[in-house]
Design a protein around this motif. Structure first.
Motif, PDB file in Angstrom:
ATOM      1  N   ALA A  91       0.856  -1.196   0.000  1.00 15.23           N
ATOM      2  CA  ALA A  91       0.000   0.000   0.000  1.00 15.23           C
ATOM      3  C   ALA A  91       0.884   1.235   0.000  1.00 15.23           C
ATOM      4  N   LEU A  92       0.302   2.345  -0.430  1.00 11.27           N
ATOM      5  CA  LEU A  92       0.978   3.643  -0.388  1.00 11.27           C
ATOM      6  C   LEU A  92       0.259   4.519   0.622  1.00 11.27           C
ATOM      7  N   ILE A  93       1.033   5.234   1.424  1.00 11.34           N
ATOM      8  CA  ILE A  93       0.465   6.164   2.391  1.00 11.34           C
ATOM      9  C   ILE A  93       0.705   7.569   1.846  1.00 11.34           C
ATOM     10  N   LEU A  94      -0.364   8.225   1.407  1.00 11.40           N
ATOM     11  CA  LEU A  94      -0.229   9.504   0.708  1.00 11.40           C
ATOM     12  C   LEU A  94      -1.033  10.589   1.421  1.00 11.40           C
ATOM     13  N   CYS A  95      -0.616  11.839   1.225  1.00  9.27           N
ATOM     14  CA  CYS A  95      -1.368  12.929   1.848  1.00  9.27           C
ATOM     15  C   CYS A  95      -1.817  13.983   0.846  1.00  9.27           C
ATOM     16  N   SER A 101      -4.454  11.538  -6.646  1.00 12.61           N
ATOM     17  CA  SER A 101      -5.165  11.469  -7.918  1.00 12.61           C
ATOM     18  C   SER A 101      -4.286  10.771  -8.965  1.00 12.61           C
ATOM     19  N   TYR A 102      -3.008  11.149  -8.998  1.00  8.84           N
ATOM     20  CA  TYR A 102      -2.064  10.526  -9.948  1.00  8.84           C
ATOM     21  C   TYR A 102      -1.968   9.021  -9.696  1.00  8.84           C
ATOM     22  N   ALA A 103      -1.798   8.644  -8.426  1.00  9.03           N
ATOM     23  CA  ALA A 103      -1.640   7.221  -8.090  1.00  9.03           C
ATOM     24  C   ALA A 103      -2.910   6.440  -8.436  1.00  9.03           C
ATOM     25  N   ALA A 104      -4.065   7.023  -8.136  1.00  7.31           N
ATOM     26  CA  ALA A 104      -5.331   6.327  -8.392  1.00  7.31           C
ATOM     27  C   ALA A 104      -5.553   6.115  -9.892  1.00  7.31           C
ATOM     28  N   GLU A 105      -5.177   7.098 -10.695  1.00 13.83           N
ATOM     29  CA  GLU A 105      -5.406   6.995 -12.143  1.00 13.83           C
ATOM     30  C   GLU A 105      -4.352   6.133 -12.831  1.00 13.83           C
TER      31      GLU A 105
END
Lengths: 325, 187
Positions: A91-95, A101-105
């Motif tokens: 998993a990635l922990i992002l804030c 948005s970049y990671a999801a797309e």
């Protein structure tokens, strides 16, 4: 409840895995990581090796890319996303919402966790991350009581991870400017709170004076426990009194609240301290593994087991019990 | 590996006094050999120092009549025994010998030793952190490496040196393992 443990080096990662972590969180050796300290963190190759070690033992690895990208330098953060997933991160922990948005797309199969740095502290904010970016888990800021956490779990319908041990911030994470004010560098943008480059200690007659930039933060008497040189934990003289005007130098220890946190519906328990040694990590992980075993067996949970390795050598339940209200 | 919950012990003053007149050369030769042995086994240890490679560190055991200067040049790090630390070092770390060696061995947490005022750090704190993290990651056992050089006296050396270490935490054995029932798959 899962036990999520810190690792600042490959050696710490192995220590945490061997001590009983369910998952490890760590980051890269650059400013994409809110613990961007000298000599700490992972190269992409070290991360891949660490993930392989953890996976062999049934342990997950979460990669924290939890600072806010600088304008014009987004590529470093995007590369960190690709490198983490390439290394096999679970998993990635992002804030940052742009990076999320970049990671999801770009990587729709990647599991995303909302970092504590996002300061998502209510159900509406959390649902935004879930609906827009398919985030699966939120790490709650350390400003909520147990009853508030229970309400969030009920309303948001999201996996919730909370801190149970380690250093505390007086502010909602991601929104503190004290380090920037004193040094020009912050955990939110540069990955360093009260950076060591601006810290000085001076011993005088048994007392230690700590300084951060141009500020004298504290003076510890001969037998007095010391603390980190952060402005929020400084001791200041005011017209009313002299003392800790923002926050006492203590560490969070919520071991005795594990029954309440479980009842509140918390999914995962997080230990702070990627900047600490493997000795710290092994001992804290082992202690909380024992506490979870006691919880499972309906036995009493030991208190004050970790004061000796805590900041200021004392502990608090922090905001989980807002006794000042 | 366990961290002690009690402060690291110091050598008794009598031992410190007895060591004072001894020549430094034999210790210098021994420590240089220990460093060479450690670097042979951990050749990448100082890579973690990154831009801090080349800094000089003073290590001052408060209970011994001598100190050490560590130069971390990436090509050929050196350690030198001195009666007292010279000026001009990038950073200094002082405290009981057992605390310093225990921290290097990963038995003690450096921050906890700082909180308890067992050690004092001065100078370039970034360089101190870099060294601490680099050494911590190397997973050293300095006492073991030193004792290994003693040949037939190895066992005696290990006993002599390790008895200075504080007692381990009460839970020194294997801790409880993960409960597989509590871990859910994410996929």
């Amino acid at each position: 409840m899962e036990l999520i443990c810190p690792a600042g080096t490959p050696s710490s990662l192995r220590a945490a895995v061997d001590a009983g972590a369910d998952a490890i969180y760590c980051g890269f050796r650059n400013e994409t990581n809110a613990r961007n300290f000298p000599g700490l963190n992972f190269s992409p190759e070290e991360l891949a090796d660490g993930v392989a070690y953890a996976h062999r033992k049934g342990v997950k690895v979460l990669v924290a890319i939890n600072t806010f990208p600088r304008a014009g330098a987004i590529e470093l953060w995007r590369r960190a996303v690709g490198d983490a997933l390439g290394a096999g991160a679970d998993a990635l922990i992002l804030c940052d919402i742009g990076l999320m948005s970049y990671a999801a797309e770009r990587y729709p199969a990647a599991r995303l966790h909302v970092s504590v740095q996002a300061a998502a502290a209510n159900a509406d904010a959390i649902r935004f991350y879930m609906e827009r970016f398919n985030a699966k888990r939120v790490v709650l800021p350390r400003v909520l009581s147990v009853s508030e956490i229970a309400a969030i779990v009920r309303e948001a319908g999201c996996e919730v991870e909370v801190f149970v041990f380690g250093g505390l911030c007086v502010m909602a994470e991601g929104r503190c400017s004290l380090s920037s004010y004193a040094t020009g560098l912050s955990p939110n943008m540069n990955g360093v709170c009260s950076p060591a480059s601006h810290v000085a200690y001076e011993e005088k007659g048994g007392a230690v004076v700590s300084r951060l930039g141009d500020f004298t933060i504290n003076k510890f008497g001969k037998e007095e426990p010391a603390a980190y040189p952060t402005l929020c934990k400084g001791r200041f003289r005011t017209e009313i009194s002299t003392g800790y005007i923002f926050e006492d130098p203590v560490s969070l220890d919520a071991a005795t609240l594990l029954p309440s946190l479980r009842k509140a519906g918390v999914t995962a328990l997080k230990i702070e301290g990627r900047q600490r040694s493997r000795a710290y990590i092994e001992n804290v992980v082992r202690s909380f593994r024992e506490a979870l075993a006691a919880l499972e067996n309906e036995q009493p949970i030991s208190e004050r087991m970790l004061e000796a390795i805590s900041e200021g050598q004392s502990n608090t339940l922090g905001a989980y019990r807002k006794t000042w209200r | 590996m366990t961290i002690s919950h009690t402060p690291a012990g110091a050598f008794p003053p009598l031992i410190t006094l007895a060591l004072r007149p001894l020549p430094l050369l034999p210790l210098q030769l021994f420590l240089s050999a220990v460093l060479r042995r450690i670097l042979g086994q951990h050749p990448r240890m100082f890579e973690r120092l990154g831009p801090y490679a080349g800094r000089s560190y003073g290590l001052a055991p408060s209970d011994l009549p001598f100190a050490f200067v560590l130069h971390t040049a990436s090509t050929a790090p050196t350690i030198t025994v001195v009666r007292s630390l010279p000026p001009g070092l990038d950073a200094r770390i002082s405290g009981p010998f057992s605390a310093l060696i225990g921290m290097a061995n990963g038995n003690y947490d450096g921050d906890a030793l700082f909180f308890s005022r067992t050690i004092v750090v001065e100078g370039d704190i970034e360089a101190v952190l870099a060294l601490r993290n680099a050494v911590d990651d190397a997973d050293l056992n300095i006492l073991h490496e030193g004792a290994a050089l003693l040949g037939p006296l190895r066992q005696f050396g290990e006993i002599l040196l390790t008895r200075r270490k504080s007692r381990p935490a009460p839970d020194g054995g294997e801790g409880p393992s993960r409960s597989d029932r509590s871990v859910r798959s994410w996929n």
